[in-house]
Structures are given as structure tokens and as C-alpha cells.
Scaffold this motif. Structure first.
Motif, PDB file in Angstrom:
ATOM      1  N   TYR A   1       0.847  -1.201   0.000  1.00  0.00           N
ATOM      2  CA  TYR A   1       0.000   0.000   0.000  1.00  0.00           C
ATOM      3  C   TYR A   1       0.884   1.254   0.000  1.00  0.00           C
TER       4      TYR A   1
ATOM      5  N   SER B   1      -7.906   0.014  -0.732  1.00  0.00           N
ATOM      6  CA  SER B   1      -8.834  -0.927  -0.090  1.00  0.00           C
ATOM      7  C   SER B   1     -10.236  -0.931  -0.685  1.00  0.00           C
ATOM      8  N   LEU B   2     -10.647   0.164  -1.342  1.00  0.00           N
ATOM      9  CA  LEU B   2     -12.027   0.323  -1.849  1.00  0.00           C
ATOM     10  C   LEU B   2     -13.040   0.147  -0.717  1.00  0.00           C
TER      11      LEU B   2
ATOM     12  N   SER C   1     -13.976   2.853   1.336  1.00  0.00           N
ATOM     13  CA  SER C   1     -14.531   4.121   1.837  1.00  0.00           C
ATOM     14  C   SER C   1     -16.065   4.180   1.850  1.00  0.00           C
TER      15      SER C   1
ATOM     16  N   GLU D   1      -3.952   7.197   6.549  1.00  0.00           N
ATOM     17  CA  GLU D   1      -5.041   7.545   5.612  1.00  0.00           C
ATOM     18  C   GLU D   1      -6.399   7.402   6.296  1.00  0.00           C
TER      19      GLU D   1
ATOM     20  N   ARG E   1      -9.721  10.656   7.576  1.00  0.00           N
ATOM     21  CA  ARG E   1     -11.187  10.780   7.668  1.00  0.00           C
ATOM     22  C   ARG E   1     -11.583  11.305   9.057  1.00  0.00           C
TER      23      ARG E   1
ATOM     24  N   TYR F   1     -17.486   6.028  -7.467  1.00  0.00           N
ATOM     25  CA  TYR F   1     -16.183   5.996  -6.789  1.00  0.00           C
ATOM     26  C   TYR F   1     -15.116   6.608  -7.693  1.00  0.00           C
TER      27      TYR F   1
ATOM     28  N   ASN G   1      -8.369   8.260  -4.882  1.00  0.00           N
ATOM     29  CA  ASN G   1      -8.032   9.541  -4.232  1.00  0.00           C
ATOM     30  C   ASN G   1      -7.242  10.470  -5.153  1.00  0.00           C
TER      31      ASN G   1
ATOM     32  N   ASP H   1     -19.384   7.366  -1.177  1.00  0.00           N
ATOM     33  CA  ASP H   1     -18.844   7.756   0.129  1.00  0.00           C
ATOM     34  C   ASP H   1     -19.043   9.255   0.389  1.00  0.00           C
TER      35      ASP H   1
HETATM   36  C1  LIG Z   1     -11.441  16.441  -3.688  1.00  0.00           C
HETATM   37  C2  LIG Z   1     -11.610  15.234  -2.803  1.00  0.00           C
HETATM   38  C3  LIG Z   1     -12.876  14.850  -2.404  1.00  0.00           C
HETATM   39  C4  LIG Z   1     -13.047  13.744  -1.568  1.00  0.00           C
HETATM   40  N1  LIG Z   1     -14.324  13.393  -1.178  1.00  0.00           N
HETATM   41  C5  LIG Z   1     -14.485  12.365  -0.314  1.00  0.00           C
HETATM   42  C6  LIG Z   1     -15.791  12.013   0.147  1.00  0.00           C
HETATM   43  O1  LIG Z   1     -16.810  12.655  -0.168  1.00  0.00           O
HETATM   44  N2  LIG Z   1     -15.902  10.944   0.984  1.00  0.00           N
HETATM   45  C7  LIG Z   1     -14.814  10.210   1.382  1.00  0.00           C
HETATM   46  O2  LIG Z   1     -14.999   9.240   2.110  1.00  0.00           O
HETATM   47  N3  LIG Z   1     -13.579  10.534   0.968  1.00  0.00           N
HETATM   48  C8  LIG Z   1     -13.380  11.578   0.142  1.00  0.00           C
HETATM   49  N4  LIG Z   1     -12.115  11.884  -0.283  1.00  0.00           N
HETATM   50  C9  LIG Z   1     -10.969  11.141   0.293  1.00  0.00           C
HETATM   51  C10 LIG Z   1     -10.469   9.939  -0.488  1.00  0.00           C
HETATM   52  O3  LIG Z   1     -10.322  10.246  -1.832  1.00  0.00           O
HETATM   53  C11 LIG Z   1     -11.357   8.689  -0.359  1.00  0.00           C
HETATM   54  O4  LIG Z   1     -11.711   8.448   0.985  1.00  0.00           O
HETATM   55  C12 LIG Z   1     -10.571   7.490  -0.900  1.00  0.00           C
HETATM   56  O5  LIG Z   1     -10.347   7.675  -2.280  1.00  0.00           O
HETATM   57  C13 LIG Z   1     -11.281   6.240  -0.640  1.00  0.00           C
HETATM   58  O6  LIG Z   1     -10.779   5.162  -1.379  1.00  0.00           O
HETATM   59  P1  LIG Z   1     -10.266   3.820  -0.663  1.00  0.00           P
HETATM   60  O7  LIG Z   1     -11.224   3.376   0.366  1.00  0.00           O
HETATM   61  O8  LIG Z   1      -9.914   2.856  -1.728  1.00  0.00           O
HETATM   62  O9  LIG Z   1      -8.975   4.439   0.038  1.00  0.00           O
HETATM   63  P2  LIG Z   1      -7.703   3.764   0.705  1.00  0.00           P
HETATM   64  O10 LIG Z   1      -6.496   4.367   0.059  1.00  0.00           O
HETATM   65  O11 LIG Z   1      -7.772   2.303   0.769  1.00  0.00           O
HETATM   66  O12 LIG Z   1      -7.739   4.393   2.169  1.00  0.00           O
HETATM   67  C14 LIG Z   1      -8.275   3.700   3.289  1.00  0.00           C
HETATM   68  C15 LIG Z   1      -9.303   4.558   3.956  1.00  0.00           C
HETATM   69  O13 LIG Z   1      -8.705   5.764   4.463  1.00  0.00           O
HETATM   70  C16 LIG Z   1      -9.615   6.865   4.337  1.00  0.00           C
HETATM   71  N5  LIG Z   1      -9.001   7.860   3.455  1.00  0.00           N
HETATM   72  C17 LIG Z   1      -8.074   7.653   2.514  1.00  0.00           C
HETATM   73  N6  LIG Z   1      -7.695   8.829   1.949  1.00  0.00           N
HETATM   74  C18 LIG Z   1      -8.436   9.786   2.543  1.00  0.00           C
HETATM   75  C19 LIG Z   1      -8.517  11.195   2.415  1.00  0.00           C
HETATM   76  N7  LIG Z   1      -7.737  11.875   1.539  1.00  0.00           N
HETATM   77  N8  LIG Z   1      -9.399  11.870   3.177  1.00  0.00           N
HETATM   78  C20 LIG Z   1     -10.169  11.219   4.075  1.00  0.00           C
HETATM   79  N9  LIG Z   1     -10.126   9.875   4.261  1.00  0.00           N
HETATM   80  C21 LIG Z   1      -9.266   9.172   3.502  1.00  0.00           C
HETATM   81  C22 LIG Z   1     -10.885   6.295   3.762  1.00  0.00           C
HETATM   82  O14 LIG Z   1     -11.771   5.954   4.815  1.00  0.00           O
HETATM   83  C23 LIG Z   1     -10.422   5.048   3.043  1.00  0.00           C
HETATM   84  O15 LIG Z   1     -11.435   4.083   2.921  1.00  0.00           O
HETATM   85  C24 LIG Z   1     -11.916  12.994  -1.125  1.00  0.00           C
HETATM   86  C25 LIG Z   1     -10.633  13.390  -1.550  1.00  0.00           C
HETATM   87  C26 LIG Z   1     -10.483  14.494  -2.377  1.00  0.00           C
HETATM   88  C27 LIG Z   1      -9.096  14.883  -2.812  1.00  0.00           C
END
Ligand SMILES: Cc1cc2nc3c(=O)[nH]c(=O)nc-3n(C[C@H](O)[C@H](O)[C@H](O)COP(=O)(O)OP(=O)(O)OC[C@H]3O[C@@H](n4cnc5c(N)ncnc54)[C@H](O)[C@@H]3O)c2cc1C
Length: 427
Positions: free
Chosen positions: A50, A67-68, A70, A102, A106, A169, A172, A203
Motif C-alpha cells: 500500500y 482498499s475500496l 470508503s 489515511e 477521515r 467511486y 483519491n 462515500d
Molecule cells: C477532492 C476530494 C474529495 C473527496 N471526497 C471524499 C468524500 O466525499 N468521501 C470520502 O470518504 N472521501 C473523500 N475523499 C478522500 C479519499 O479520496 C477517499 O476516501 C478514498 O479515495 C477512498 O478510497 P479507498 O477506500 O480505496 O482508500 P484507501 O487508500 O484504501 O484508504 C483507506 C481509507 O482511508 C480513508 N481515506 C483515505 N484517503 C483519505 C482522504 N484523503 N481523506 C479522508 N479519508 C481518507 C478512507 O476511509 C479510506 O477508505 C476525497 C478526496 C479528495 C481529494
């Protein structure tokens, strides 16, 4: 013309012009069981893999580097605590540091907004002004419509617009590139871009979305904006996209310092021995976990949406997906507490009053909703029910209670608390 868009486990979603099929349920089956399976599958990759690969976006169906999770964590079909505990059972804190951080982003954004609720209200007000300006400006309206439909002409950006609408989705890094191109290359109002995300992301979250967009635009962290560049996009999309004509600079859209933190309201506690109606909602579909051990639950309600008087900022298709997650939550809470749960279409005092009367209780225990439409809905319902002697008691999770007070400044200060927060949470 038919455009093949999404490939997922041998399954292809095609996106004909003007028609948007729903890829959400295919990529994100709406159940806690899926979240748990996904976590088990991902946990072995949450360490060095990761850390090394998380910023790459190889495209839908190819993303074993993130992880997908969120959409499930956002609605707490699975909690931050469970996710991190599972990952730390497989990896050392050093190896899993990036992933753990990460997840704490949140928590940090939620705590930050909780101490500055006016930032959410200001976003909604600015979005409404921008929406009304659209009605008067044909050129702007067409440019926004083209961007949302994936017809801006900017390579990559157009793909992400369609991917978002089709799947609910975006990776990030794609969210960062998209927001940057929306604001600095296409020169569109940031609040309308944030609104586009809120209407389509599964999300969709008041804190992470609003503050993520504010950060890209340069109004979250003074002096910092995010500029998407061709090289960075080509490198981290593994050369799938190499857009030309991107803005070469990203001046902050306005010179503004974020408001300072106000005090967090103290968490409430449930008086001992109270019989309660347990109310779950989309900010915490596992809210039975916040009840003190031994609480006598006389009845369960699960709300699909907010209050009829509070505008719902999320989109219809996402709401449909969250409905399924609400049904899943109702089944699970019913099994755990061994009684049927009632699904409520909305958070409404009248239905809750009737359910309390039928169960013979005057207390509703509910997981606390952070800043957003459900918190506002719960405030209205609490005021209305107080007139009938029914008390609504929102209960804050220990996870939030311990972490939120540290979100006073930037993430770099906040993250120093992570080891201590993990220890105090018993992880
Ligand atoms: C402009 C913008 C808008 C966004 N809008 C949202 C939104 O509406 N809802 C949302 O849940 N996230 C948002 N994010 C944060 C982030 O992009 C997503 O949480 C992330 O892409 C989720 O994918 P994943 O579960 O595969 O992430 P992974 O990389 O597997 O991360 C694990 C977990 O960490 C948390 N996480 C990771 N990156 C972030 C981050 N930058 N901010 C907050 N939490 C994070 C999430 O809970 C995620 O499931 C936003 C980011 C940006 C730049």
C-alpha cells in the motif's frame, strides 16, 4: 457510439452516449459482509504494498493497491477501529503507517469540521449562489454540463467524470486531479465541483469532500493549492492518460484563513437502566455498538434518509445504494438484538413518537451524527420530541471522542497523536 468504460472481474459496463448504467452495485455490493470480505482480502496488502503503490490509479477493476472500503466506512457499515485493528494484526505499526494515517485523515477531517460547523453551512450557501448564477449564465451552464458529462475535451478528466457517475467511486489521486482541473484549468466554481462529487460518490461525505475540495482550491491550508500536471497524471495512471493544456499554475482562489476551532460539545451519556428505542442512520449503520453493555433495547428503527425539511445534498442513485445498506443494517441490528427493526423512509418525529409509544419508552439512543444533514435532522427531531417528553440522546463513539479534540490545527500536528490514540482505543 458505445464506449467501453468499466471492466471489473470480467464484466464490462458500456456507456452509450446519454445513458448511464449503474455500476455501483457491481463494484460495491451494499452489505457489511462485502466490507468484511474486502478487508480480509486487502489486509495482507495494507503494509509495504500500500505504501509503495497507493498513489497509482491503474483504473477500475485493477485497483488492488487501495482498499475500496470508503463507501462502507463512510456509512460505518464497518468502523475505522475494526479496519485498523485488522490491518495491525497483520503488519507492524511501521509497515502499516501509511494506511493507518489515511484512515485517520477521515477522522481528522470530521473532527476539524465538527469544531467549525459554519464551514459546511458556508459551502452550502456558496453552492446555492453558484447554482442560481448558472441559471442566468448560458455559457457557464453549458461548460459545467459538459464537464459533468465528460465532454470537456480534457483527457483523463472526461474519463473520471463518467467513472464517477457510473460507479460512484474515484481513486483519491483522481479526485485530486479532477478537482484541480475543474478549478484551475476549466475555471469552474469549486462548490459546483464539490456538489457534483456529493451527488455521485457512494462515500459522499460533508467533511472529507468539502475539506478535500477546499484544500485543492487553496482555502483550507493557507498558501497551499494542488496543481495537477501532465507528468504526474501519466506516471500515476501508468500512462493511461497524458492530458495537454492543463493550467500551469494554481493560485489560491481567494485569500482566506480558515476559522479557528470552537469548543466541541461534550459527549452525552445514557443514564443507567434506561429502556431505549435504538435509532440507526446513514452516518453510523453499526450504531448498536455505541450502546453501553446491557442496555435494554425495546425497539429498533433504521432511517434511510434525513428530515423532510433539510435539503438532502446527496444524489438519487447514491441514496438508492444507501437504502440497501440501511436494509442490511436493519437485518444485522435485528439479528444482534433479536427483534425486528423498522425501516423509516425519513427521520420524522411523528413516526418515532408512534414507535416509542408502541414500545413504551421515552428515550431514543442514537449514534451521534457529525456535521451534516443527519445532525441537523436529529436536532429538529429532538426538539420536536422533547415537547412530548421523549429524549433523544446522541452517543459519540470512543474513537471520535478521543480523536476529534486533536483536530484543532493541521494534519501533521494531529498525526503525532496516532500512536496514543491507537493505544487508548485498545488497538
Ligand atoms: C477532492 C476530494 C474529495 C473527496 N471526497 C471524499 C468524500 O466525499 N468521501 C470520502 O470518504 N472521501 C473523500 N475523499 C478522500 C479519499 O479520496 C477517499 O476516501 C478514498 O479515495 C477512498 O478510497 P479507498 O477506500 O480505496 O482508500 P484507501 O487508500 O484504501 O484508504 C483507506 C481509507 O482511508 C480513508 N481515506 C483515505 N484517503 C483519505 C482522504 N484523503 N481523506 C479522508 N479519508 C481518507 C478512507 O476511509 C479510506 O477508505 C476525497 C478526496 C479528495 C481529494
Amino acid at each position: 457510439m458505445r464506449l467501453p468504460l468499466i471492466h471489473h472481474q470480467g464484466y464490462t459496463i458500456e456507456l452509450p452516449e446519454g445513458h448511464v448504467p449503474d455500476g455501483r452495485a457491481a463494484l460495491f455490493p451494499p452489505s457489511r459482509a462485502t466490507a468484511l470480505e474486502r478487508l480480509s482480502d486487502f489486509a495482507p496488502r495494507a503494509g509495504h504494498h500500500y505504501a509503495a503503490r497507493r498513489n497509482h490509479d491503474p483504473g477500475p477493476g485493477e485497483r488492488d493497491n487501495v482498499s475500496l472500503l470508503s463507501p462502507y466506512i463512510r456509512h460505518r457499515a464497518i468502523s475505522e477501529h475494526e479496519v485498523i485493528a485488522r490491518v495491525l494484526a497483520r503488519h507492524s505499526p511501521e509497515a502499516a503507517e501509511k494506511f493507518v494515517q489515511e484512515v485517520f485523515w477521515r477522522t481528522y477531517w470530521k473532527g476539524w469540521l465538527q469544531m467549525r460547523p459554519g464551514v459546511w453551512r458556508a459551502f452550502l450557501a456558496e453552492r446555492d449562489i453558484e447554482r442560481s448564477l448558472l441559471a442566468e449564465d448560458d455559457g457557464l451552464r453549458e461548460r459545467v454540463a459538459a464537464a459533468e458529462a465528460g465532454h470537456s475535451g480534457v483527457e483523463g478528466f472526461d474519463h473520471w467524470a463518467r467513472e464517477l457517475v457510473t460507479t460512484g467511486y474515484l481513486h483519491n489521486h483522481a479526485r485530486m486531479w479532477f478537482a484541480s482541473i475543474w478549478i484551475f484549468t476549466l475555471r469552474l466554481p469549486w462548490t459546483l465541483g464539490a456538489d457534483f462529487f456529493l451527488r455521485h460518490l457512494l462515500d459522499a461525505d460533508p467533511a472529507s469532500n468539502t475539506l478535500g475540495w477546499r484544500w485543492v482550491a487553496g482555502i483550507q491550508t493557507p498558501g497551499k493549492t494542488y496543481l495537477a500536471t501532465t507528468d504526474n497524471i501519466a506516471r500515476f495512471t501508468d500512462n493511461r492518460f497524458s492530458p495537454h493544456g492543463l493550467a500551469s499554475e494554481a493560485p489560491a482562489i481567494r485569500d482566506e484563513s480558515p476559522p479557528s476551532a470552537s469548543a466541541l460539545p461534550a459527549p452525552r451519556t445514557l443514564p443507567r437502566g434506561r429502556r431505549v428505542l435504538l435509532l440507526l442512520h446513514g452516518d453510523d449503520f453499526s450504531g448498536q455498538e455505541v450502546l453501553p453493555a446491557g442496555t435494554d433495547v425495546a425497539s429498533i428503527a433504521v432511517a434511510r434518509r434525513g428530515h423532510p425539511d433539510i435539503p438532502w445534498p446527496f444524489g438519487a442513485t447514491t441514496a438508492h445504494w444507501v437504502d440497501s445498506l440501511a436494509e442490511d443494517a436493519a437485518r444485522r441490528a435485528g439479528e444482534t438484538l433479536q427483534q425486528p427493526a423498522t425501516l423509516l423512509p425519513q427521520l420524522h418525529a411523528e413516526t418515532l413518537r408512534a414507535q416509542c409509544a408502541a414500545a413504551g419508552v421515552t428515550t431514543i439512543a442514537t449514534p451521534e451524527a457529525p456535521v451534516g444533514p443527519l445532525a441537523e435532522a436529529l436536532d429538529i427531531v429532538a426538539r420536536e420530541l422533547a415537547e412530548d417528553g421523549i429524549e433523544v440522546i446522541p452517543l459519540r463513539r470512543t474513537w471520535d471522542d478521543l480523536a476529534w479534540p486533536h483536530a484543532t490545527h493541521g494534519f501533521f500536528r494531529f498525526k503525532r497523536q496516532i500512536p496514543e490514540l491507537l493505544a487508548r482505543n485498545g488497538v
